[in-house]
Motif scaffolding. Structure first.
Motif, PDB file in Angstrom:
ATOM      1  N   ARG A  21       5.599  -9.656  22.038  1.00  0.00           N
ATOM      2  CA  ARG A  21       6.064  -9.191  23.353  1.00  0.00           C
ATOM      3  C   ARG A  21       4.924  -8.535  24.137  1.00  0.00           C
ATOM      4  NH1 ARG A  21      11.001  -8.195  20.725  1.00  0.00           N
ATOM      5  NH2 ARG A  21      10.299  -6.130  20.081  1.00  0.00           N
ATOM      6  N   GLU A  24       2.806 -11.312  25.414  1.00  0.00           N
ATOM      7  CA  GLU A  24       3.531 -12.049  26.473  1.00  0.00           C
ATOM      8  C   GLU A  24       3.439 -11.276  27.799  1.00  0.00           C
ATOM      9  OE1 GLU A  24       5.749 -14.997  25.985  1.00  0.00           O
ATOM     10  OE2 GLU A  24       5.905 -15.016  28.154  1.00  0.00           O
ATOM     11  N   THR A  83      18.748 -21.066  17.841  1.00  0.00           N
ATOM     12  CA  THR A  83      18.368 -20.215  18.961  1.00  0.00           C
ATOM     13  C   THR A  83      17.623 -21.019  20.025  1.00  0.00           C
ATOM     14  OG1 THR A  83      18.137 -18.430  17.371  1.00  0.00           O
ATOM     15  CG2 THR A  83      17.244 -18.040  19.560  1.00  0.00           C
ATOM     16  N   HIS A  84      16.439 -21.475  19.681  1.00  0.00           N
ATOM     17  CA  HIS A  84      15.566 -22.050  20.703  1.00  0.00           C
ATOM     18  C   HIS A  84      15.941 -23.479  21.115  1.00  0.00           C
ATOM     19  CE1 HIS A  84      13.169 -18.490  20.679  1.00  0.00           C
ATOM     20  NE2 HIS A  84      13.056 -18.558  19.359  1.00  0.00           N
ATOM     21  N   PHE A  87      19.023 -23.163  23.300  1.00  0.00           N
ATOM     22  CA  PHE A  87      18.684 -22.570  24.595  1.00  0.00           C
ATOM     23  C   PHE A  87      17.947 -23.576  25.482  1.00  0.00           C
ATOM     24  CE2 PHE A  87      15.787 -20.568  27.537  1.00  0.00           C
ATOM     25  CZ  PHE A  87      16.581 -19.616  28.160  1.00  0.00           C
ATOM     26  N   THR A  88      16.966 -24.267  24.906  1.00  0.00           N
ATOM     27  CA  THR A  88      16.157 -25.208  25.697  1.00  0.00           C
ATOM     28  C   THR A  88      17.032 -26.289  26.323  1.00  0.00           C
ATOM     29  OG1 THR A  88      14.267 -24.832  24.259  1.00  0.00           O
ATOM     30  CG2 THR A  88      14.169 -26.794  25.624  1.00  0.00           C
ATOM     31  N   GLU A 204      12.673 -17.713  32.607  1.00  0.00           N
ATOM     32  CA  GLU A 204      13.334 -17.503  31.301  1.00  0.00           C
ATOM     33  C   GLU A 204      12.996 -18.622  30.326  1.00  0.00           C
ATOM     34  OE1 GLU A 204      17.618 -17.209  31.750  1.00  0.00           O
ATOM     35  OE2 GLU A 204      17.340 -15.586  33.192  1.00  0.00           O
ATOM     36  N   LEU A 205      12.968 -19.839  30.846  1.00  0.00           N
ATOM     37  CA  LEU A 205      12.637 -20.992  29.991  1.00  0.00           C
ATOM     38  C   LEU A 205      11.204 -20.851  29.480  1.00  0.00           C
ATOM     39  CD1 LEU A 205      13.363 -23.801  28.825  1.00  0.00           C
ATOM     40  CD2 LEU A 205      12.570 -24.816  30.962  1.00  0.00           C
ATOM     41  N   ALA A 207       9.460 -18.063  28.977  1.00  0.00           N
ATOM     42  CA  ALA A 207       9.380 -17.010  27.948  1.00  0.00           C
ATOM     43  C   ALA A 207       9.958 -17.507  26.623  1.00  0.00           C
ATOM     44  CB  ALA A 207      10.124 -15.764  28.428  1.00  0.00           C
ATOM     45  N   ASP A 208      11.083 -18.238  26.711  1.00  0.00           N
ATOM     46  CA  ASP A 208      11.696 -18.724  25.472  1.00  0.00           C
ATOM     47  C   ASP A 208      10.810 -19.775  24.800  1.00  0.00           C
ATOM     48  OD1 ASP A 208      14.349 -18.718  23.855  1.00  0.00           O
ATOM     49  OD2 ASP A 208      13.792 -20.825  24.059  1.00  0.00           O
ATOM     50  N   GLN A 211       7.916 -18.217  22.818  1.00  0.00           N
ATOM     51  CA  GLN A 211       8.333 -17.713  21.511  1.00  0.00           C
ATOM     52  C   GLN A 211       8.620 -18.877  20.548  1.00  0.00           C
ATOM     53  OE1 GLN A 211       8.300 -14.981  20.055  1.00  0.00           O
ATOM     54  NE2 GLN A 211       9.862 -14.977  18.461  1.00  0.00           N
ATOM     55  N   HIS A 212       9.288 -19.883  21.054  1.00  0.00           N
ATOM     56  CA  HIS A 212       9.663 -21.071  20.278  1.00  0.00           C
ATOM     57  C   HIS A 212       8.407 -21.789  19.735  1.00  0.00           C
ATOM     58  CE1 HIS A 212      11.978 -25.214  20.870  1.00  0.00           C
ATOM     59  NE2 HIS A 212      11.398 -25.148  19.693  1.00  0.00           N
TER      60      HIS A 212
END
Ligand SMILES: [Fe+2]
Ligand SMILES: [Fe+2]
Length: 229
Positions: A21, A24, A83-84, A87-88, A204-205, A207-208, A211-212
């Motif tokens: 984080r 990021e 999760t990822h 979400f994606t 948001e995409l 940031a995800d 992490q992914h």
């Protein structure tokens, strides 16, 4: 402390979600550019290392269930999928309609949204194929390996991992383009609700995906290669 500057940012991010984080927020690319040292990455992102080192040192304990370095590999794959990947897919579906609408309605006054729509289409198609390959080729192979299965279609993960890593870099490239064209996802003053929702959703995409991709390229893939040896 100074030694941290010589460490790879991907490894630093892998140590704790807090570190990921911090990186990021500082705009440091720790997923596709994870092989750079912290020193190189700071220079590239024009970030002063002193503040960053202090923020990294101030790390809380890694929360239960977020220790991806020690978590069993099968659980890490479950986490990535549940999760990822979920979400994606949902974000791509939602932003598909939104980006088409914003380009159609505002493209004349704001030509950048037409370019954003074009880049988004490439991202959508690339990611759809990419998720499919992970879910149907690489991840089942890793699970099979963990279960000691023999006679699998692949005899090594190294080929698919090489391809996935390359595709992660391409995704990182498109995300940088989207960020640049949208002025860091800052909507213009006259932006309507859809325009604002598009930029917020793309941010948001991004940031995800960071992490992914980080969990795959910096943790899952090296751990899989270690399993092969
Ligand atoms: Fe993935
Ligand atoms: Fe991936």
């Amino acid at each position: 402390m100074g030694d941290l500057l010589a460490e790879k940012v991907g490894d630093i991010a892998a140590r704790s979600p807090h570190a990921a984080r911090v990186l990021e927020r500082a705009g440091i690319d720790y997923c596709c550019g994870g092989k750079r040292t912290l020193d190189e990455a700071c220079a590239l992102a024009k970030v002063a290392p002193t503040e960053l080192l202090a923020a990294l040192a101030d790390a809380p304990a890694v929360p239960e269930g977020e220790n991806f370095v020690e978590m069993p590999l099968a659980a890490l794959i479950d986490h990535l999928l549940e999760t990822h990947h979920v979400f994606t897919r949902a974000a791509l579906a939602r932003l598909d309609g939104l980006s088409a609408k914003v380009a159609r309605v505002h493209g004349e006054r704001h030509p950048e949204v037409v370019e954003i729509r074009r880049a988004f289409e490439v991202l959508r198609d690339d990611l759809t194929a990419h998720l499919f390959k992970e879910e149907n080729i690489l991840f089942p192979y890793v699970r099979g390996k963990l279960e000691g299965r023999t006679g699998m279609m692949l005899d090594s993960a190294s080929g698919p991992i090489h391809v996935m890593d390359h595709e992660h870099e391409e995704t990182g490239e498109i995300l940088r383009e989207l960020r640049r064209r949208s002025d860091g996802y800052t909507p213009p003053v006259d932006a309507c609700g859809s325009y604002q929702a598009l930029y917020a959703g793309l941010a948001e995409l991004e940031a995800d995906l960071h992490q992914h991709i980080h969990l795959e390229s910096n943790i899952l893939f090296p751990r899989t290669m270690a399993l092969e040896e």
